[in-house]
Design a protein around this motif. Structure first.
Motif, PDB file in Angstrom:
ATOM      1  N   ASP A 273       0.825  -1.210   0.000  1.00  0.00           N
ATOM      2  CA  ASP A 273       0.000   0.000   0.000  1.00  0.00           C
ATOM      3  C   ASP A 273       0.854   1.253   0.000  1.00  0.00           C
ATOM      4  OD1 ASP A 273       0.867  -0.448   2.598  1.00  0.00           O
ATOM      5  OD2 ASP A 273      -1.090  -0.116   3.531  1.00  0.00           O
ATOM      6  N   THR A 274       1.989   1.216   0.715  1.00  0.00           N
ATOM      7  CA  THR A 274       2.913   2.356   0.705  1.00  0.00           C
ATOM      8  C   THR A 274       3.549   2.518  -0.671  1.00  0.00           C
ATOM      9  OG1 THR A 274       3.394   2.009   3.048  1.00  0.00           O
ATOM     10  CG2 THR A 274       4.959   3.337   1.794  1.00  0.00           C
ATOM     11  N   PHE A 275       3.920   1.410  -1.285  1.00  0.00           N
ATOM     12  CA  PHE A 275       4.525   1.411  -2.617  1.00  0.00           C
ATOM     13  C   PHE A 275       3.562   2.019  -3.642  1.00  0.00           C
ATOM     14  CE2 PHE A 275       5.339  -0.951  -6.634  1.00  0.00           C
ATOM     15  CZ  PHE A 275       6.635  -0.534  -6.882  1.00  0.00           C
ATOM     16  N   LEU A 276       2.301   1.588  -3.601  1.00  0.00           N
ATOM     17  CA  LEU A 276       1.324   2.097  -4.552  1.00  0.00           C
ATOM     18  C   LEU A 276       0.990   3.563  -4.293  1.00  0.00           C
ATOM     19  CD1 LEU A 276      -1.088  -0.972  -4.781  1.00  0.00           C
ATOM     20  CD2 LEU A 276       0.642  -0.248  -6.447  1.00  0.00           C
ATOM     21  N   ALA A 277       0.967   3.949  -3.017  1.00  0.00           N
ATOM     22  CA  ALA A 277       0.730   5.360  -2.700  1.00  0.00           C
ATOM     23  C   ALA A 277       1.833   6.225  -3.282  1.00  0.00           C
ATOM     24  CB  ALA A 277       0.637   5.551  -1.185  1.00  0.00           C
ATOM     25  N   GLU A 278       3.071   5.718  -3.236  1.00  0.00           N
ATOM     26  CA  GLU A 278       4.189   6.473  -3.815  1.00  0.00           C
ATOM     27  C   GLU A 278       4.055   6.533  -5.335  1.00  0.00           C
ATOM     28  OE1 GLU A 278       7.471   8.905  -3.393  1.00  0.00           O
ATOM     29  OE2 GLU A 278       6.112   8.086  -1.883  1.00  0.00           O
ATOM     30  N   LEU A 279       3.715   5.405  -5.956  1.00  0.00           N
ATOM     31  CA  LEU A 279       3.543   5.399  -7.410  1.00  0.00           C
ATOM     32  C   LEU A 279       2.432   6.348  -7.845  1.00  0.00           C
ATOM     33  CD1 LEU A 279       3.796   1.631  -8.470  1.00  0.00           C
ATOM     34  CD2 LEU A 279       5.584   3.378  -8.540  1.00  0.00           C
ATOM     35  N   SER A 280       1.383   6.451  -7.024  1.00  0.00           N
ATOM     36  CA  SER A 280       0.235   7.275  -7.406  1.00  0.00           C
ATOM     37  C   SER A 280       0.604   8.741  -7.546  1.00  0.00           C
ATOM     38  CB  SER A 280      -0.894   7.105  -6.392  1.00  0.00           C
ATOM     39  OG  SER A 280      -0.561   7.710  -5.147  1.00  0.00           O
ATOM     40  N   ARG A 281       1.685   9.164  -6.895  1.00  0.00           N
ATOM     41  CA  ARG A 281       2.118  10.557  -7.011  1.00  0.00           C
ATOM     42  C   ARG A 281       2.628  10.868  -8.418  1.00  0.00           C
ATOM     43  NH1 ARG A 281       6.679  11.537  -3.978  1.00  0.00           N
ATOM     44  NH2 ARG A 281       6.198  13.750  -3.990  1.00  0.00           N
ATOM     45  N   TYR A 282       3.021   9.825  -9.152  1.00  0.00           N
ATOM     46  CA  TYR A 282       3.620  10.009 -10.469  1.00  0.00           C
ATOM     47  C   TYR A 282       2.652   9.675 -11.595  1.00  0.00           C
ATOM     48  CZ  TYR A 282       7.948  10.090  -7.791  1.00  0.00           C
ATOM     49  OH  TYR A 282       8.925  10.407  -6.890  1.00  0.00           O
ATOM     50  N   LEU A 287      -5.310   5.312  -7.941  1.00  0.00           N
ATOM     51  CA  LEU A 287      -4.651   4.014  -7.827  1.00  0.00           C
ATOM     52  C   LEU A 287      -4.957   3.466  -6.437  1.00  0.00           C
ATOM     53  CD1 LEU A 287      -2.774   1.821  -8.871  1.00  0.00           C
ATOM     54  CD2 LEU A 287      -0.825   3.259  -8.216  1.00  0.00           C
ATOM     55  N   ARG A 288      -5.784   2.416  -6.372  1.00  0.00           N
ATOM     56  CA  ARG A 288      -6.270   1.902  -5.099  1.00  0.00           C
ATOM     57  C   ARG A 288      -5.642   0.565  -4.764  1.00  0.00           C
ATOM     58  NH1 ARG A 288     -10.210  -1.672  -3.344  1.00  0.00           N
ATOM     59  NH2 ARG A 288     -11.161  -1.153  -1.329  1.00  0.00           N
ATOM     60  N   CYS A 289      -5.332   0.369  -3.473  1.00  0.00           N
ATOM     61  CA  CYS A 289      -4.809  -0.903  -2.985  1.00  0.00           C
ATOM     62  C   CYS A 289      -5.857  -1.549  -2.079  1.00  0.00           C
ATOM     63  CB  CYS A 289      -3.511  -0.692  -2.210  1.00  0.00           C
ATOM     64  SG  CYS A 289      -2.768  -2.228  -1.586  1.00  0.00           S
ATOM     65  N   ASP A 290      -6.259  -2.773  -2.409  1.00  0.00           N
ATOM     66  CA  ASP A 290      -7.209  -3.507  -1.584  1.00  0.00           C
ATOM     67  C   ASP A 290      -6.545  -3.827  -0.243  1.00  0.00           C
ATOM     68  OD1 ASP A 290      -8.698  -5.752  -0.406  1.00  0.00           O
ATOM     69  OD2 ASP A 290      -9.750  -5.818  -2.322  1.00  0.00           O
ATOM     70  N   PRO A 291      -7.229  -3.580   0.881  1.00  0.00           N
ATOM     71  CA  PRO A 291      -6.638  -3.887   2.190  1.00  0.00           C
ATOM     72  C   PRO A 291      -6.189  -5.336   2.326  1.00  0.00           C
ATOM     73  CG  PRO A 291      -8.616  -2.553   2.456  1.00  0.00           C
ATOM     74  CD  PRO A 291      -8.555  -2.932   1.014  1.00  0.00           C
ATOM     75  N   ALA A 292      -6.773  -6.257   1.556  1.00  0.00           N
ATOM     76  CA  ALA A 292      -6.414  -7.666   1.658  1.00  0.00           C
ATOM     77  C   ALA A 292      -4.979  -7.944   1.221  1.00  0.00           C
ATOM     78  CB  ALA A 292      -7.379  -8.515   0.836  1.00  0.00           C
ATOM     79  N   TRP A 329      -8.440   4.923 -13.411  1.00  0.00           N
ATOM     80  CA  TRP A 329      -8.990   4.311 -12.209  1.00  0.00           C
ATOM     81  C   TRP A 329      -8.509   2.864 -12.179  1.00  0.00           C
ATOM     82  CZ3 TRP A 329     -12.539   6.981  -8.928  1.00  0.00           C
ATOM     83  CH2 TRP A 329     -12.985   6.218  -7.843  1.00  0.00           C
ATOM     84  N   VAL A 330      -7.454   2.598 -11.383  1.00  0.00           N
ATOM     85  CA  VAL A 330      -6.799   1.279 -11.355  1.00  0.00           C
ATOM     86  C   VAL A 330      -6.861   0.732  -9.925  1.00  0.00           C
ATOM     87  CG1 VAL A 330      -4.647   0.016 -11.741  1.00  0.00           C
ATOM     88  CG2 VAL A 330      -5.270   1.925 -13.247  1.00  0.00           C
ATOM     89  N   MET A 331      -7.148  -0.568  -9.833  1.00  0.00           N
ATOM     90  CA  MET A 331      -7.249  -1.215  -8.526  1.00  0.00           C
ATOM     91  C   MET A 331      -6.326  -2.420  -8.475  1.00  0.00           C
ATOM     92  SD  MET A 331     -11.380  -0.986  -8.042  1.00  0.00           S
ATOM     93  CE  MET A 331     -11.650  -1.461  -9.757  1.00  0.00           C
TER      94      MET A 331
END
Length: 336
Positions: A273-282, A287-292, A329-331
Motif C-alpha cells: 500500500d505504501t509502494f502504490l501510494a508512492e507510485l500514485s504521485r507520479y 490508484l487503489r490498494c485492496d486492504p487484503a 482508475w486502477v485497482m
C-alpha cells in the motif's frame, strides 16, 4: 449584492465538479444524465451551470495556470485532494466577486500562485540566480524570493532537491531559507531534499528533510530566537521530520532516498500500500490498494518514467491482480 449576482458556495462548487467531470474524457451517458437531473432539481443549480457555460469562452483565454487547474482536476480521482484543490481554485476564478467564494482554500490559492510547479510524473530542474540548483519532483510547487537580505524557497507542496549556490554576487552571501508549513531549513553549504506530505489542512502537512551533503539547520515554526533547544542540525547521511510538534529525532538515511531525482524509486521491503501510494504521485488518476493485499512486501528498483509498466509486472512478482475501470482508475487486489 442582489440575488442575481450571488451564488451559494456549495452549489457553485458542485456545479464546477459536474463541469470538470463531463470534461474528463471518460464521461458516460449515465454521468451526463445524472448531471442533467442535478441541474433540473433546483433552479439555483441551473443558474450556476448557466453561469459556468457563460464563462466558458472567457475560461479558454485566461492564464495557463487556470487552464492547468482544469486539466488536472479532470484527470484526478473525484475524491483526491488534488482534485478538490483544483475544483476550489476554478470556483474561485469563475465565481469570485459573485458571493459564492465565501471561504477560499489557501492551499489552492498558494498552488495557483506558485512561481514553479510540476504535474503528475513531471520533474523540473531550475537554476536560480544565486547559483542554487532546484529540482522539483512530481506534483510539487514552490514560491521563490530573492531580495537584498535573504534567499527564500517556500515549499507549497511536494518534494524538492536543493543544491545550494555560492551567491557570489553578494558579499557576504545571503542566507538561503527553505520554508515549510511547520518550520524553516537553513542549509550550511549542502545538497538536501525537503518533502511536504499531502494533508487536509496546512497544520497536518508534515515535512521531512534528507541531507546528502553538508548540513541543514532545522528550526520549528514559532520557536523563539533565543531558544536553541528546539533547533536541530541534520548532517549528511541523516534525516528528520518537521511537524506541528517540532523537529523529530534525527535518523540515518535509508537506501534509495533521493533516487527520484534520477527517475528511480527504490523499494526495500516496502508495504504494497505504501509502494502504490508512492507510485500514485507520479500517475494521473486513482490508484487503489485492496486492504487484503496491503501488507505484501515489495523490493526492487523501478523507473518512474512508466508507472503502468510497473503495475503490469506486479502480478508476476506478487499474488495480486491489477484491474482498470478506466485508464485513470486502477485497482490492485488479490489474485483470483
Amino acid at each position: 449584492m442582489t440575488r442575481a449576482t450571488t451564488f451559494d458556495a456549495a452549489i457553485a462548487e458542485k456545479a464546477v465538479e459536474w463541469w470538470v467531470t463531463l470534461q474528463s474524457g471518460d464521461a458516460t451517458e449515465t454521468l451526463r444524465a445524472a448531471c442533467a437531473r442535478w441541474r433540473a432539481a433546483n433552479p439555483e443549480h441551473e443558474r450556476a451551470w448557466l453561469h459556468i457555460e457563460g464563462a466558458d469562452r472567457r475560461m479558454r483565454h485566461v492564464s495557463g495556470t487556470l487552464g492547468a487547474a482544469v486539466a488536472q482536476a479532470a484527470l484526478r480521482a473525484p475524491r483526491s485532494r488534488g482534485r478538490r484543490m483544483a475544483v476550489k481554485a476554478i470556483v474561485g476564478a469563475l465565481f469570485v466577486g459573485t458571493g459564492a467564494w465565501v471561504a477560499s482554500d489557501p492551499m489552492a490559492v498558494q498552488w495557483l500562485r506558485a512561481d514553479a510547479r510540476t504535474g503528475a510524473g513531471e520533474r523540473r530542474t531550475l537554476r536560480l540566480a544565486d547559483g542554487t540548483t532546484l529540482v522539483l519532483n512530481t506534483r510539487s510547487a514552490v514560491h521563490l524570493s530573492m531580495d537584498r537580505d535573504v534567499r527564500r524557497i517556500g515549499l507549497v507542496e511536494g518534494e524538492i532537491m536543493v543544491t545550494t549556490g555560492k551567491d557570489v554576487a553578494h558579499v557576504p552571501p545571503r542566507p538561503l531559507i527553505v520554508a515549510t508549513a511547520h518550520g524553516t531549513l537553513q542549509p550550511l553549504g549542502t545538497r538536501f531534499v525537503v518533502r511536504q506530505t499531502d494533508g487536509q489542512s496546512e497544520r497536518s502537512r508534515d515535512a521531512s528533510v534528507q541531507v546528502f551533503e553538508g548540513a541543514v539547520r532545522v528550526t520549528p515554526r514559532g520557536a523563539p530566537e533565543t531558544d536553541t533547544s528546539s533547533v536541530r542540525i541534520v548532517h549528511a547521511g541523516e534525516q528528520a521530520t518537521i511537524s506541528a510538534r517540532g523537529v523529530g529525532a534525527v535518523l540515518p538515511l535509508v537506501n534509495g532516498d533521493g533516487a527520484w531525482a534520477d527517475g528511480m524509486l527504490v523499494a526495500v521491503d516496502m508495504r504494497l500500500d505504501t509502494f502504490l501510494a508512492e507510485l500514485s504521485r507520479y500517475r494521473r488518476g486513482y490508484l487503489r490498494c485492496d486492504p487484503a493485499v496491503a501488507s505484501l512486501r515489495v523490493s526492487g528498483t523501478y523507473p518512474l518514467a512508466d508507472i503502468d509498466a510497473i503495475l503490469g509486472v506486479l502480478p508476476h512478482a506478487l499474488p495480486v491482480s491489477v484491474s482498470s475501470v478506466t485508464r485513470y482508475w486502477v485497482m490492485v487486489g488479490p489474485r483470483g
